[in-house]
Design a protein around this motif. Structure first.
Motif, PDB file in Angstrom:
ATOM      1  N   HIS A  91       6.503  -0.086   0.754  1.00 31.05           N
ATOM      2  CA  HIS A  91       6.929   0.059   2.148  1.00 31.05           C
ATOM      3  C   HIS A  91       6.222  -0.964   3.027  1.00 31.05           C
ATOM      4  O   HIS A  91       6.853  -1.603   3.854  1.00 31.05           O
ATOM      5  CB  HIS A  91       6.681   1.484   2.651  1.00 31.05           C
ATOM      6  N   GLY A  92       4.931  -1.122   2.846  1.00 34.61           N
ATOM      7  CA  GLY A  92       4.204  -2.127   3.614  1.00 34.61           C
ATOM      8  C   GLY A  92       3.483  -1.587   4.824  1.00 34.61           C
ATOM      9  O   GLY A  92       3.217  -2.336   5.770  1.00 34.61           O
ATOM     10  N   THR A  93       3.143  -0.307   4.801  1.00 38.20           N
ATOM     11  CA  THR A  93       2.461   0.312   5.931  1.00 38.20           C
ATOM     12  C   THR A  93       1.134  -0.380   6.241  1.00 38.20           C
ATOM     13  O   THR A  93       0.784  -0.550   7.402  1.00 38.20           O
ATOM     14  CB  THR A  93       2.218   1.812   5.646  1.00 38.20           C
ATOM     15  N   GLU A  94       0.422  -0.775   5.204  1.00 39.36           N
ATOM     16  CA  GLU A  94      -0.882  -1.430   5.374  1.00 39.36           C
ATOM     17  C   GLU A  94      -0.720  -2.939   5.193  1.00 39.36           C
ATOM     18  O   GLU A  94      -0.565  -3.418   4.072  1.00 39.36           O
ATOM     19  CB  GLU A  94      -1.893  -0.883   4.366  1.00 39.36           C
ATOM     20  N   GLU A  95      -0.768  -3.697   6.300  1.00 41.93           N
ATOM     21  CA  GLU A  95      -0.575  -5.149   6.226  1.00 41.93           C
ATOM     22  C   GLU A  95      -1.587  -5.842   5.310  1.00 41.93           C
ATOM     23  O   GLU A  95      -1.204  -6.752   4.564  1.00 41.93           O
ATOM     24  CB  GLU A  95      -0.601  -5.778   7.622  1.00 41.93           C
ATOM     25  N   PRO A  96      -2.879  -5.444   5.318  1.00 42.89           N
ATOM     26  CA  PRO A  96      -3.813  -6.098   4.385  1.00 42.89           C
ATOM     27  C   PRO A  96      -3.409  -5.905   2.922  1.00 42.89           C
ATOM     28  O   PRO A  96      -3.594  -6.806   2.100  1.00 42.89           O
ATOM     29  CB  PRO A  96      -5.159  -5.426   4.679  1.00 42.89           C
ATOM     30  N   LEU A  97      -2.831  -4.760   2.590  1.00 40.89           N
ATOM     31  CA  LEU A  97      -2.374  -4.512   1.230  1.00 40.89           C
ATOM     32  C   LEU A  97      -1.167  -5.406   0.899  1.00 40.89           C
ATOM     33  O   LEU A  97      -1.095  -5.963  -0.199  1.00 40.89           O
ATOM     34  CB  LEU A  97      -2.018  -3.035   1.041  1.00 40.89           C
ATOM     35  N   VAL A  98      -0.240  -5.556   1.834  1.00 39.83           N
ATOM     36  CA  VAL A  98       0.903  -6.453   1.616  1.00 39.83           C
ATOM     37  C   VAL A  98       0.391  -7.865   1.357  1.00 39.83           C
ATOM     38  O   VAL A  98       0.801  -8.519   0.389  1.00 39.83           O
ATOM     39  CB  VAL A  98       1.870  -6.447   2.823  1.00 39.83           C
ATOM     40  N   ARG A  99      -0.521  -8.333   2.204  1.00 37.09           N
ATOM     41  CA  ARG A  99      -1.070  -9.687   2.036  1.00 37.09           C
ATOM     42  C   ARG A  99      -1.774  -9.833   0.689  1.00 37.09           C
ATOM     43  O   ARG A  99      -1.649 -10.863   0.026  1.00 37.09           O
ATOM     44  CB  ARG A  99      -2.020 -10.026   3.185  1.00 37.09           C
ATOM     45  N   ALA A 100      -2.509  -8.797   0.268  1.00 39.19           N
ATOM     46  CA  ALA A 100      -3.230  -8.870  -1.010  1.00 39.19           C
ATOM     47  C   ALA A 100      -2.270  -8.911  -2.194  1.00 39.19           C
ATOM     48  O   ALA A 100      -2.483  -9.676  -3.145  1.00 39.19           O
ATOM     49  CB  ALA A 100      -4.181  -7.686  -1.148  1.00 39.19           C
ATOM     50  N   VAL A 101      -1.205  -8.124  -2.153  1.00 41.77           N
ATOM     51  CA  VAL A 101      -0.228  -8.126  -3.243  1.00 41.77           C
ATOM     52  C   VAL A 101       0.457  -9.484  -3.325  1.00 41.77           C
ATOM     53  O   VAL A 101       0.622 -10.042  -4.416  1.00 41.77           O
ATOM     54  CB  VAL A 101       0.801  -6.979  -3.080  1.00 41.77           C
ATOM     55  N   VAL A 102       0.821 -10.038  -2.185  1.00 41.79           N
ATOM     56  CA  VAL A 102       1.448 -11.359  -2.170  1.00 41.79           C
ATOM     57  C   VAL A 102       0.456 -12.410  -2.670  1.00 41.79           C
ATOM     58  O   VAL A 102       0.786 -13.238  -3.522  1.00 41.79           O
ATOM     59  CB  VAL A 102       1.975 -11.710  -0.756  1.00 41.79           C
ATOM     60  N   ALA A 103      -0.770 -12.379  -2.174  1.00 48.33           N
ATOM     61  CA  ALA A 103      -1.786 -13.372  -2.546  1.00 48.33           C
ATOM     62  C   ALA A 103      -2.181 -13.284  -4.016  1.00 48.33           C
ATOM     63  O   ALA A 103      -2.612 -14.281  -4.601  1.00 48.33           O
ATOM     64  CB  ALA A 103      -3.026 -13.217  -1.666  1.00 48.33           C
TER      65      ALA A 103
END
Length: 171
Positions: A91-103
């Motif tokens: 879903h992407g509720t936590e932006e730092p988690l989205v960035r970490a998964v992408v990175a």
């Protein structure tokens, strides 16, 4: 698709497009909201994989009812193989988690929702796709995305325009 927020008509419109474009798999990035939306998928015939969003309250009911029509809830995070690609669905509720998964570069594609903004961006080998919102009242635009797994081309398709809540409140 993502962020239906109980917009049965929006989901119905999206499914019609998916059928017309001969989509093989539908990914839903959270915030379906009510399990009643599952009825829209009855007889749909295309597999659907879903993750929970921050507004999905009755997770047991959602998982049960979507399983009845062939949908599969993957929890809060899903890993999917499709068209030879490794895809993360969240879903992407936590932006730092989205960035970490992408990175992390572990995935060819990361599909996310939550912020309601359609986005297609490349980050090294990873393609980040946010189809935008089905609902339409946050951004004023209802949209979906279709990914061609062979070319990695993404088409954002607008389903309709809406007055945003801010516009409605100013009336």
């Amino acid at each position: 698709m993502s962020d239906a927020h109980d917009s049965i008509q929006g989901v119905r419109d999206a499914l019609r497009i998916f059928l017309s474009k001969r989509v093989d798999l539908v990914l839903f990035a959270g915030d379906m909201i009510g399990s009643g939306n599952c009825y829209t998928f009855e007889g749909f015939g295309i597999p659907i994989k879903l993750v929970f969003g921050n507004n999905d309250g009755d997770r047991v009911g959602l998982a049960r009812e979507f399983a009845r029509v062939g949908g599969e809830y993957l929890g809060d995070f899903g890993e999917i193989e499709a068209g030879g690609l490794k895809i993360a669905l969240m879903h992407g509720t936590e932006e730092p988690l989205v960035r970490a998964v992408v990175a992390s570069q572990l995935y060819d594609v990361v599909v996310r929702g939550h912020n309601h903004h359609a986005e297609v961006t490349r980050h090294g080998k990873t393609l980040l796709v946010n189809p935008g919102e089905i609902w339409g009242y946050f951004t004023g635009r209802s949209s979906i995305a279709i990914l061609d797994t062979a070319s990695l081309n993404v088409e954002i398709i607008e389903l309709g325009r809406f007055k945003t809540f801010r516009e409605i409140l100013k009336e």
